[in-house]
Write a protein that holds these residues in place. Structure first.
Motif, short mmCIF file in Angstrom:
data_model
loop_
_atom_site.label_atom_id
_atom_site.label_comp_id
_atom_site.label_asym_id
_atom_site.label_seq_id
_atom_site.Cartn_x
_atom_site.Cartn_y
_atom_site.Cartn_z
N SER A 33 0.85 -1.18 0.00
CA SER A 33 0.00 0.00 0.00
C SER A 33 0.89 1.23 0.00
CB SER A 33 -0.88 0.01 1.25
OG SER A 33 -0.12 0.33 2.39
N LYS A 34 0.29 2.38 -0.22
CA LYS A 34 1.02 3.62 -0.03
C LYS A 34 1.52 3.69 1.42
CE LYS A 34 -1.12 7.33 -1.86
NZ LYS A 34 -2.28 8.19 -2.25
N GLY A 35 2.74 4.19 1.61
CA GLY A 35 3.23 4.43 2.96
C GLY A 35 3.83 3.22 3.64
N GLY A 36 4.19 2.18 2.90
CA GLY A 36 4.89 1.05 3.49
C GLY A 36 4.00 -0.04 4.07
N GLY A 37 2.70 0.08 3.90
CA GLY A 37 1.78 -0.91 4.45
C GLY A 37 1.51 -2.07 3.51
N THR A 38 0.60 -2.94 3.94
CA THR A 38 0.22 -4.15 3.21
C THR A 38 -1.27 -4.07 2.91
OG1 THR A 38 1.83 -5.40 4.50
CG2 THR A 38 0.14 -6.68 3.30
N ASN A 39 -1.67 -4.17 1.66
CA ASN A 39 -3.10 -4.13 1.33
C ASN A 39 -3.66 -5.45 0.83
OD1 ASN A 39 -3.63 -1.64 2.27
ND2 ASN A 39 -3.81 -0.61 0.29
N LEU B 110 -4.80 -1.56 -5.83
CA LEU B 110 -4.70 -2.15 -4.49
C LEU B 110 -3.94 -1.25 -3.52
CD1 LEU B 110 -3.91 -5.94 -5.07
CD2 LEU B 110 -6.01 -4.95 -4.16
N SER B 111 -3.05 -0.43 -4.03
CA SER B 111 -2.25 0.41 -3.13
C SER B 111 -3.07 1.54 -2.51
CB SER B 111 -1.05 1.01 -3.89
OG SER B 111 -1.46 2.07 -4.74
N LEU B 112 -4.23 1.81 -3.09
CA LEU B 112 -5.01 2.99 -2.68
C LEU B 112 -5.98 2.66 -1.56
CD1 LEU B 112 -5.68 4.58 -6.18
CD2 LEU B 112 -4.34 5.59 -4.34
N ASP C 274 -6.78 10.80 -0.92
CA ASP C 274 -7.22 9.45 -1.29
C ASP C 274 -8.66 9.48 -1.83
OD1 ASP C 274 -4.80 8.59 -0.21
OD2 ASP C 274 -5.71 8.14 1.73
N LEU C 275 -9.50 10.32 -1.21
CA LEU C 275 -10.87 10.46 -1.74
C LEU C 275 -10.81 10.94 -3.18
CD1 LEU C 275 -12.81 12.23 1.17
CD2 LEU C 275 -12.74 9.80 0.63
N GLY C 276 -9.84 11.82 -3.46
CA GLY C 276 -9.69 12.32 -4.83
C GLY C 276 -9.36 11.19 -5.79
N GLU C 277 -8.42 10.31 -5.41
CA GLU C 277 -8.08 9.17 -6.29
C GLU C 277 -9.29 8.26 -6.49
OE1 GLU C 277 -5.43 8.94 -8.00
OE2 GLU C 277 -3.80 9.96 -6.94
#
Lengths: 228, 228
Positions: free
Chosen positions: A132-138, A179-181, A188-191
Motif C-alpha cells: 500500500s502507499k506508505g509502506g503498508g500491506t493491502n 490495491l495500493s489505494l 485518497d478520496l480524490g483518487e
C-alpha cells in the motif's frame, strides 16, 4: 488453484477514519466505511469460499448479516488489537477449513478488482503480498498450514516479507496501483473519485458533492466539498 | 511482439522539481533528475530499439551522450511545450522507423521494471496506458501509424483514454504501483526510499541522509533530512 477464505478486519464503525474529518462527519465516515466494505464484498464474493469480517463492534456483526457474509467477534485484546483480531479469525478458519488459503485484505480498498483475486488464486507461492502507499500491506495471502503471524502496522509490507523469508516461504508480489489505494486522507478520496466511477463508494462521495481537480502544489489533487 | 522506440521528455535540468526544494538544493534536484533518468535507461535499454531524450536544454543533450542514448532537440514552442516537444520526437521516430510502437514515459519514475516493458511488448492493443498518482499518465504506448496526440497535463490519463476511444483504438491498461510513483514531493521521496533500494536514485538520496519513517497524520510518511 487456491481455495480462498477472505478475512477483512474492521476495527469499529465509530470513530474511524478521523483523517477524513475535514470532509466527512462521523456518520458520513461510518457510511463511507460501509459502502467501501460493500464494494469489496461485491468484488470478492464469487471468488472465495467464505468472507469473514472480524471486529469487536456489534454494529459490524449487524452489517455482516446485511451483506450476507460471516463474522468473527474478536476477543478482548489489550494491545496489538488488529493483529490479534486477525489471529482470532485465522484460528476460526483453521478450525473450519482444511487446506485453504487465507486472504487478508483491509476494509478500505474499494478499487480492488476481480483480476487481483484471480492472480492470487493462480500463484502457487506460499505468500502473496501487495504494497500500500506508505509502506503498508493491502493484500496478504498464505496457506492456513503456515503459522504466519500478521504484522500489520508501521512498515508492515517489509516486515511481512522479512517474516516470510525467515520462514523459507516463496513469495509473489502483486504490485497494483488500485490495491495500493487505501482511503485515509482527503487526497485518497480524490483518487477514488478519479478511478472508482463504477463503485458505490464513488456514488456516495458524489452524492455529498465532493469533487476533485488537479493541483500543482505540494499535493497532486484538490479535493473540495461544495456545501449548497 | 512490439518493436518499441522509447521517448523520454526532459523539460530542463535547471529549475526542475521545485516541490522538492525543502529537501534538495537546485544542484541536488538536478543530480536526482539525472540519476532517475539513468535508472530508467538502465531498465529500458535492452528492451527497446532506441531511447530518445527530447528537451530544449543542451545539458540534457550532453547527458544523453553520456548515457549513450539518442536526443531530439525540441523546437521553440510558445505554449503546450511538453506535448509539442513530444510531437517533435514522434515526428523524428516516424521519419526514421517503419511500423514501430512509440513508448512515452516520464523522466521521474525510477521504480519502473523490465516486467512493465515486457507487458507492453506483449499486448496487441492499439494503446497501452498506465495511471500515475493524481490523474496523470506515466506510460503511454501506441503504434507510430496512429496520429495519436499526446495530451500530458491535468487529468491526462482520462484525456488519453477519451482520445483513444474516439479514435476507435483498443486499449490495455497497466495499473502498477511502481509505475504510478512519479517523484514530485517529499512523500514521493519516501516511497522511493522504501521501494527503490536496488536503484541508484535510492543510493543518491541515502547519501544525502534523507530518511523515511511512518506517520499517522494527514500524510503517511515522514521524510526528513538529517544535516550532520
Amino acid at each position: 488453484m487456491k481455495n480462498l477464505v477472505c478475512i477483512i478486519p474492521v476495527s469499529s464503525f465509530e470513530s474511524s477514519k478521523t483523517r477524513l474529518s475535514p470532509f466527512l462527519s462521523e456518520d458520513e465516515r461510518t457510511s463511507l466505511l460501509k459502502v467501501m466494505l460493500s464494494d469489496i464484498v461485491d468484488v470478492v464474493r464469487d471468488m472465495v469460499v467464505d468472507i469473514i469480517l472480524v471486529s469487536r463492534d456489534d454494529n459490524v456483526y449487524d452489517y455482516a448479516l446485511e451483506l450476507g457474509v460471516s463474522f468473527v467477534k474478536e476477543n478482548d485484546h489489550e494491545a496489538n488489537k488488529l493483529n490479534n483480531a486477525l489471529l482470532d479469525a485465522i484460528g476460526s478458519v483453521k478450525d473450519n477449513y482444511v487446506d485453504h488459503d487465507i486472504l487478508i485484505i483491509p476494509s478500505d480498498i474499494p478499487l480492488i478488482k476481480q483480476e487481483h483475486i484471480a492472480s492470487v488464486k493462480q500463484f502457487e507461492s506460499d505468500l502473496i503480498i501487495s504494497p500500500s502507499k506508505g509502506g503498508g500491506t493491502n493484500l496478504l495471502c498464505f496457506n492456513s498450514d503456515y503459522d504466519f503471524i500478521p504484522l500489520f502496522g508501521d512498515m508492515s509490507y517489509f516486515r511481512h516479507i522479512e517474516e516470510a523469508l525467515t520462514s523459507g516461504m516463496h513469495i509473489n508480489l502483486i504490485e497494483s496501483f488500485y490495491l495500493s489505494l487505501d482511503i485515509n486522507n482527503p487526497e485518497d478520496l480524490g483518487e477514488l473519485l478519479l478511478h472508482g466511477v463504477d463503485t458505490k463508494s464513488y456514488d456516495y462521495l458524489a452524492s455529498l458533492n465532493i469533487r476533485v481537480t488537479s493541483n500543482h502544489g505540494k499535493e497532486r489533487l484538490n479535493v473540495e466539498r461544495n456545501v449548497e
